[in-house]
Motif scaffolding. Sequence first.
Motif, PDB file in Angstrom:
ATOM      1  N   GLY A  76     -10.839 -47.056  38.219  1.00 42.40           N
ATOM      2  CA  GLY A  76     -10.697 -46.470  39.541  1.00 42.40           C
ATOM      3  C   GLY A  76      -9.715 -45.323  39.623  1.00 42.40           C
ATOM      4  O   GLY A  76      -9.605 -44.675  40.667  1.00 42.40           O
ATOM      5  N   ALA A  77      -8.997 -45.029  38.547  1.00 36.91           N
ATOM      6  CA  ALA A  77      -8.081 -43.891  38.540  1.00 36.91           C
ATOM      7  C   ALA A  77      -8.879 -42.585  38.453  1.00 36.91           C
ATOM      8  O   ALA A  77      -9.981 -42.537  37.892  1.00 36.91           O
ATOM      9  N   VAL A  78      -8.307 -41.535  39.028  1.00 36.09           N
ATOM     10  CA  VAL A  78      -8.961 -40.227  39.012  1.00 36.09           C
ATOM     11  C   VAL A  78      -8.086 -39.264  38.215  1.00 36.09           C
ATOM     12  O   VAL A  78      -6.917 -39.058  38.540  1.00 36.09           O
ATOM     13  N   HIS A  79      -8.655 -38.689  37.175  1.00 36.06           N
ATOM     14  CA  HIS A  79      -7.939 -37.780  36.282  1.00 36.06           C
ATOM     15  C   HIS A  79      -8.356 -36.348  36.608  1.00 36.06           C
ATOM     16  O   HIS A  79      -9.549 -36.046  36.723  1.00 36.06           O
ATOM     17  N   VAL A  80      -7.375 -35.473  36.739  1.00 36.59           N
ATOM     18  CA  VAL A  80      -7.629 -34.088  37.140  1.00 36.59           C
ATOM     19  C   VAL A  80      -6.954 -33.144  36.140  1.00 36.59           C
ATOM     20  O   VAL A  80      -5.826 -33.383  35.713  1.00 36.59           O
ATOM     21  N   LEU A  81      -7.652 -32.072  35.786  1.00 34.30           N
ATOM     22  CA  LEU A  81      -7.103 -31.069  34.866  1.00 34.30           C
ATOM     23  C   LEU A  81      -7.382 -29.689  35.419  1.00 34.30           C
ATOM     24  O   LEU A  81      -8.478 -29.420  35.931  1.00 34.30           O
ATOM     25  N   ILE A  82      -6.410 -28.804  35.317  1.00 38.53           N
ATOM     26  CA  ILE A  82      -6.643 -27.383  35.572  1.00 38.53           C
ATOM     27  C   ILE A  82      -5.870 -26.602  34.523  1.00 38.53           C
ATOM     28  O   ILE A  82      -4.780 -27.017  34.100  1.00 38.53           O
ATOM     29  N   GLY A  83      -6.450 -25.499  34.059  1.00 43.63           N
ATOM     30  CA  GLY A  83      -5.799 -24.726  33.008  1.00 43.63           C
ATOM     31  C   GLY A  83      -6.250 -23.281  33.000  1.00 43.63           C
ATOM     32  O   GLY A  83      -7.205 -22.899  33.683  1.00 43.63           O
ATOM     33  N   ASP A  84      -5.560 -22.482  32.214  1.00 45.83           N
ATOM     34  CA  ASP A  84      -5.835 -21.048  32.160  1.00 45.83           C
ATOM     35  C   ASP A  84      -5.468 -20.532  30.772  1.00 45.83           C
ATOM     36  O   ASP A  84      -4.305 -20.570  30.373  1.00 45.83           O
TER      37      ASP A  84
END
Length: 401
Positions: A202-210
């Motif tokens: 049920g955990a939500v993993h989020v990634l953002i990168g550049d």
Amino acid sequence: MLNTDGSLGRSEAAVVSLLLIEDDPGDALLVEEMASDAVIDFGIVWAQSLDEARTRLGTTRPDCIVLDLNLPDAHGLDALEAVLKYAPGVPVIVMTGLAAEQAGLTAVAEGAQDYLIKGVVDAELLTRSVRYAIERKRAEHAAAALQASEQRSRENARLERGLLPVPLLRSESVDVVTRYRTGRAGGLLGGDFYDVVETRDGAVHVLIGDVCGHGADEAALGVNLRIGWRTMVLGGVDVETKMNTLEQLLVAERPRSHIFATATSVVLSADRRSIEVVRAGHPGILLRTPDDVQWLEVPGGPALGLRKQSGTWRKTTIEIDERTGLVLFTDGLFEARIDELDRLGEDGLLEFARELGSDCSGEKFVDSLIARVEALAAPHGGLSDDVAVLHVQWADGDGRS
């Protein structure tokens, strides 16, 4: 008559410039006479050998080349091959004798636009052949450019699908809004990337990168990092280990040693009470609480690929209200110019975000924020960099934030 500079006839006000490569002065004069009778104005420069033609092509680019296939220093298709090499993109018409018409056909198959037969050609045929050769070469260039553009579009579309995937969600417990804007009309593809994965617990993993820079290499590297991150999430790798592994992947896959990437990884706990944040040189996060919009910038490590040895990035755990929305973005969102010297900056972006408030939906908030930044940047050349934005928020019982 022949000019002392090697030119023939009326070259000063010529509409169409020709380079005539012909070793026989008599045949060269015949071409000049036909050109003088043509309905268009030709300016002819005469070269008596391939070597002389190469010298002239080093200083001028004619509209068309008329090439005799029998030269003192080149013969047949060897002469054509050399001319096509010396003058890429210039249309070529070959000249042959009546008994060697097949050589003309072969030359057309090998890259010439047309062929003329000595003793048969006249002013009208010369004019028509030159016009045809020029237009056919233009059509070839246009077709090649269109094909290259379509191929680049297909490649960019594939890379963008890799950089900007559909979130992998197992339930309707979380609302995700994603947006991407290019910062260069018709420019190179950037290396901004993001991903969202909901795991079985049920955990939500989020990634953002550049990835720094722009182009296919940087975009492909961003795709590799994103896919590597998603694989580790599904494999149950902890958040700190993922960042170390991403750096190892970047160093192994980057095409040039100076390329680096910034990234932020966030895990929303299944109980909706906290988030875990690991930051590698990336900008902060906007937190849309029920009462305010705040800037969150936790302690972090350097960007991926800048250190000589991998280490441990610090994980920060923060308690949050389950109604809090997280807004992650790349730096193009706050690097927009507001005048000739200054950029919006992080403080300016936060001010805009607070003016929008926390009452509107995540979708309206993100769209309004991007629209304000784009409007601000428009008088100064538009966005200077690509912009990727993620808004993540727990949904209520009806699946609405």
